[in-house]
Design a protein around this motif. Structure first.
Motif, PDB file in Angstrom:
ATOM      1  N   GLN A  35       1.053  -1.512  -0.293  1.00  0.00           N
ATOM      2  CA  GLN A  35      -0.292   0.141   0.226  1.00  0.00           C
ATOM      3  C   GLN A  35       0.625   1.015  -0.184  1.00  0.00           C
ATOM      4  O   GLN A  35       0.762   2.357  -0.515  1.00  0.00           O
ATOM      5  CB  GLN A  35      -0.630  -0.248   1.190  1.00  0.00           C
ATOM      6  CG  GLN A  35      -2.502  -0.931   0.985  1.00  0.00           C
ATOM      7  CD  GLN A  35      -4.108  -0.619   1.556  1.00  0.00           C
ATOM      8  OE1 GLN A  35      -3.461   0.150   2.640  1.00  0.00           O
ATOM      9  NE2 GLN A  35      -4.187  -1.702   1.838  1.00  0.00           N
ATOM     10  N   TYR A  38       1.347   2.838  -3.609  1.00  0.00           N
ATOM     11  CA  TYR A  38      -0.286   3.401  -3.965  1.00  0.00           C
ATOM     12  C   TYR A  38       0.379   4.783  -4.383  1.00  0.00           C
ATOM     13  O   TYR A  38       0.469   5.741  -3.188  1.00  0.00           O
ATOM     14  CB  TYR A  38      -0.802   3.388  -3.923  1.00  0.00           C
ATOM     15  CG  TYR A  38      -1.775   2.227  -4.149  1.00  0.00           C
ATOM     16  CD1 TYR A  38      -2.226   1.251  -4.701  1.00  0.00           C
ATOM     17  CD2 TYR A  38      -0.558   0.890  -3.320  1.00  0.00           C
ATOM     18  CE1 TYR A  38      -2.563   0.386  -5.528  1.00  0.00           C
ATOM     19  CE2 TYR A  38      -1.091  -0.703  -3.080  1.00  0.00           C
ATOM     20  CZ  TYR A  38      -1.968  -0.783  -4.628  1.00  0.00           C
ATOM     21  OH  TYR A  38      -2.720  -2.221  -5.235  1.00  0.00           O
ATOM     22  N   GLY A  41      -3.082   8.692  -8.679  1.00  0.00           N
ATOM     23  CA  GLY A  41      -4.749   8.408  -8.996  1.00  0.00           C
ATOM     24  C   GLY A  41      -5.279   8.848  -9.893  1.00  0.00           C
ATOM     25  O   GLY A  41      -5.083   9.884 -10.117  1.00  0.00           O
ATOM     26  N   ASN A  43      -9.638   9.756 -10.590  1.00  0.00           N
ATOM     27  CA  ASN A  43     -11.427  10.034 -10.433  1.00  0.00           C
ATOM     28  C   ASN A  43     -11.931   9.430 -11.239  1.00  0.00           C
ATOM     29  O   ASN A  43     -11.922   9.404 -12.667  1.00  0.00           O
ATOM     30  CB  ASN A  43     -11.895  11.512  -9.979  1.00  0.00           C
ATOM     31  CG  ASN A  43     -10.541  11.910  -9.146  1.00  0.00           C
ATOM     32  OD1 ASN A  43     -10.786  11.899  -7.780  1.00  0.00           O
ATOM     33  ND2 ASN A  43     -10.396  13.490  -9.165  1.00  0.00           N
ATOM     34  N   ILE A  74      -6.866  -0.217  -4.349  1.00  0.00           N
ATOM     35  CA  ILE A  74      -7.246   0.558  -3.573  1.00  0.00           C
ATOM     36  C   ILE A  74      -7.879   1.970  -3.534  1.00  0.00           C
ATOM     37  O   ILE A  74      -8.018   1.751  -4.578  1.00  0.00           O
ATOM     38  CB  ILE A  74      -5.938   1.776  -3.006  1.00  0.00           C
ATOM     39  CG1 ILE A  74      -5.485   1.639  -1.891  1.00  0.00           C
ATOM     40  CG2 ILE A  74      -6.933   2.689  -2.527  1.00  0.00           C
ATOM     41  CD1 ILE A  74      -3.638   2.098  -1.252  1.00  0.00           C
ATOM     42  N   TYR A  76     -11.491   4.336  -3.326  1.00  0.00           N
ATOM     43  CA  TYR A  76     -12.191   5.203  -2.034  1.00  0.00           C
ATOM     44  C   TYR A  76     -13.602   5.657  -2.615  1.00  0.00           C
ATOM     45  O   TYR A  76     -13.697   6.009  -3.636  1.00  0.00           O
ATOM     46  CB  TYR A  76     -11.307   6.614  -2.288  1.00  0.00           C
ATOM     47  CG  TYR A  76     -11.673   7.198  -1.077  1.00  0.00           C
ATOM     48  CD1 TYR A  76     -11.481   7.093  -0.318  1.00  0.00           C
ATOM     49  CD2 TYR A  76     -12.481   8.089  -1.734  1.00  0.00           C
ATOM     50  CE1 TYR A  76     -11.462   7.877   1.024  1.00  0.00           C
ATOM     51  CE2 TYR A  76     -12.372   9.591  -0.639  1.00  0.00           C
ATOM     52  CZ  TYR A  76     -12.529   9.115   1.319  1.00  0.00           C
ATOM     53  OH  TYR A  76     -13.115  10.416   1.650  1.00  0.00           O
ATOM     54  N   TYR A 125      -9.519   3.857   2.495  1.00  0.00           N
ATOM     55  CA  TYR A 125      -8.465   3.390   1.162  1.00  0.00           C
ATOM     56  C   TYR A 125      -9.007   2.224   1.551  1.00  0.00           C
ATOM     57  O   TYR A 125      -6.682   1.729   1.464  1.00  0.00           O
ATOM     58  CB  TYR A 125      -7.508   4.270   1.433  1.00  0.00           C
ATOM     59  CG  TYR A 125      -7.883   5.995   1.250  1.00  0.00           C
ATOM     60  CD1 TYR A 125      -7.578   6.160   0.176  1.00  0.00           C
ATOM     61  CD2 TYR A 125      -7.875   6.650   1.922  1.00  0.00           C
ATOM     62  CE1 TYR A 125      -7.904   7.467  -0.837  1.00  0.00           C
ATOM     63  CE2 TYR A 125      -8.427   8.225   1.527  1.00  0.00           C
ATOM     64  CZ  TYR A 125      -8.134   8.479   1.038  1.00  0.00           C
ATOM     65  OH  TYR A 125      -8.725   9.508   0.086  1.00  0.00           O
ATOM     66  N   SER A 163     -13.039   7.415  -5.945  1.00  0.00           N
ATOM     67  CA  SER A 163     -11.386   7.139  -6.628  1.00  0.00           C
ATOM     68  C   SER A 163     -10.503   5.531  -6.495  1.00  0.00           C
ATOM     69  O   SER A 163     -10.577   5.095  -5.815  1.00  0.00           O
ATOM     70  CB  SER A 163     -11.036   8.441  -5.749  1.00  0.00           C
ATOM     71  OG  SER A 163     -11.432   9.240  -5.765  1.00  0.00           O
ATOM     72  N   VAL A 164      -9.442   5.254  -7.892  1.00  0.00           N
ATOM     73  CA  VAL A 164      -9.305   4.204  -7.674  1.00  0.00           C
ATOM     74  C   VAL A 164      -7.358   5.254  -7.082  1.00  0.00           C
ATOM     75  O   VAL A 164      -6.974   5.999  -7.626  1.00  0.00           O
ATOM     76  CB  VAL A 164      -8.898   3.687  -9.056  1.00  0.00           C
ATOM     77  CG1 VAL A 164     -10.197   3.131  -8.934  1.00  0.00           C
ATOM     78  CG2 VAL A 164      -8.983   4.775 -10.448  1.00  0.00           C
ATOM     79  N   ALA A 165      -7.046   4.127  -7.128  1.00  0.00           N
ATOM     80  CA  ALA A 165      -4.911   4.281  -6.655  1.00  0.00           C
ATOM     81  C   ALA A 165      -3.954   3.558  -7.892  1.00  0.00           C
ATOM     82  O   ALA A 165      -4.515   2.369  -7.850  1.00  0.00           O
ATOM     83  CB  ALA A 165      -4.812   4.392  -4.922  1.00  0.00           C
ATOM     84  N   SER A 167       0.461   3.172  -9.216  1.00  0.00           N
ATOM     85  CA  SER A 167       1.695   2.744  -8.658  1.00  0.00           C
ATOM     86  C   SER A 167       2.858   3.396 -10.382  1.00  0.00           C
ATOM     87  O   SER A 167       2.134   2.066 -11.086  1.00  0.00           O
ATOM     88  CB  SER A 167       1.723   1.053  -7.891  1.00  0.00           C
ATOM     89  OG  SER A 167       3.500   1.700  -7.767  1.00  0.00           O
ATOM     90  N   MET A 191      -2.984   0.179 -12.375  1.00  0.00           N
ATOM     91  CA  MET A 191      -4.284   0.082 -11.468  1.00  0.00           C
ATOM     92  C   MET A 191      -3.235  -0.934 -10.781  1.00  0.00           C
ATOM     93  O   MET A 191      -3.339  -1.591 -11.922  1.00  0.00           O
ATOM     94  CB  MET A 191      -5.447   0.452 -11.308  1.00  0.00           C
ATOM     95  CG  MET A 191      -6.117   0.521 -10.438  1.00  0.00           C
ATOM     96  SD  MET A 191      -7.873   0.219 -10.619  1.00  0.00           S
ATOM     97  CE  MET A 191      -8.035   2.013 -12.179  1.00  0.00           C
TER      98      MET A 191
END
Length: 220
Positions: A35, A38, A41, A43, A74, A76, A125, A163-165, A167, A191
């Motif tokens: 985590q 990450y 991000g 939207n 992740i 949100y 999250y 929302s997504v996160a 890396s 993602m």
């Protein structure tokens, strides 16, 4: 409408496979970094100049089977921005035959379903719940490339319902995609995700592969 004998045979094989010739669930593609990695991000469901933002991820299938479920690294869920309790819309596409590079024409979806907002934890999250697909059988064939896209029915002009996160750690099988329209545009990051399939028994695997390839040809 006339249907060829080969199509009927494939349908018959599909029915036989669905009756119970399964060996169990398996991961076909996964990228779930720790985590703390990450660092980027996006939207989902935001009104960006009149467009409804949708984001997803391309991936290379490593195991053949029927699509079973999706998990997001992740995710949100902004309860204040999602006052309308919009469900999260999930669509899967076969992008094998699209030209590699910046954009991927998505074409018709292999499947689509919605996850009720009430079933997605809000204002935290965590890794997402496992989103299980329960519609008609969708073959996922090892060696082919696919993409999933997350969206909402309408956009919100202040904050986003989801929302997504992701890396920059690097996933070699695909790329995060922004897909507000008919194309998925690569974003240069990945993602977090996991896609599971239900694997046929060895006896049903060959027929299952033929079904998947026939469906792929029909989409061209």
């Amino acid at each position: 409408m006339r249907r060829s004998c080969s199509h009927l045979l494939l349908c018959s094989a599909a029915v036989t496979w669905c009756v119970g010739a399964t060996a169990g669930a398996a991961v076909t593609a996964e990228f779930l970094p720790p985590q703390d990695q990450y660092v980027v991000g996006a939207n989902v469901g935001f009104d960006a100049g009149g467009s409804n933002t949708k984001f997803g991820q391309g991936f290379l299938a490593m195991t053949s089977g029927a699509l079973d479920s999706l998990q997001i690294g992740i995710l949100y869920h902004n309860s204040a921005a999602n006052g309308a309790m919009q469900p999260l819309h999930i669509a899967f596409y076969d992008i094998t035959d699209s030209t590699p590079g910046f954009a991927h024409p998505l074409g018709p979806a292999l499947c689509e379903w919605e996850v009720p907002a009430a079933s997605i934890p809000a204002d935290t999250y965590p890794y997402s719940p496992t989103f299980t697909y329960s519609g008609p059988t969708v073959p996922i064939i090892a060696g082919r490339s696919y993409a999933f896209v997350l969206g909402t029915a309408f956009s919100v002009d202040f904050n986003a319902p989801y929302s997504v996160a992701g890396s920059f750690a690097g996933y070699d099988g695909g790329d995060a995609l922004r897909a507000d329209g008919a194309d998925g545009f690569e974003q240069g990051w990945d993602m977090g995700f996991r896609v599971d399939v239900i694997v046929p028994t060895p006896g049903g695997l060959a027929a299952f592969g033929l079904i998947g390839l026939a469906l792929a040809r029909r989409r061209r």
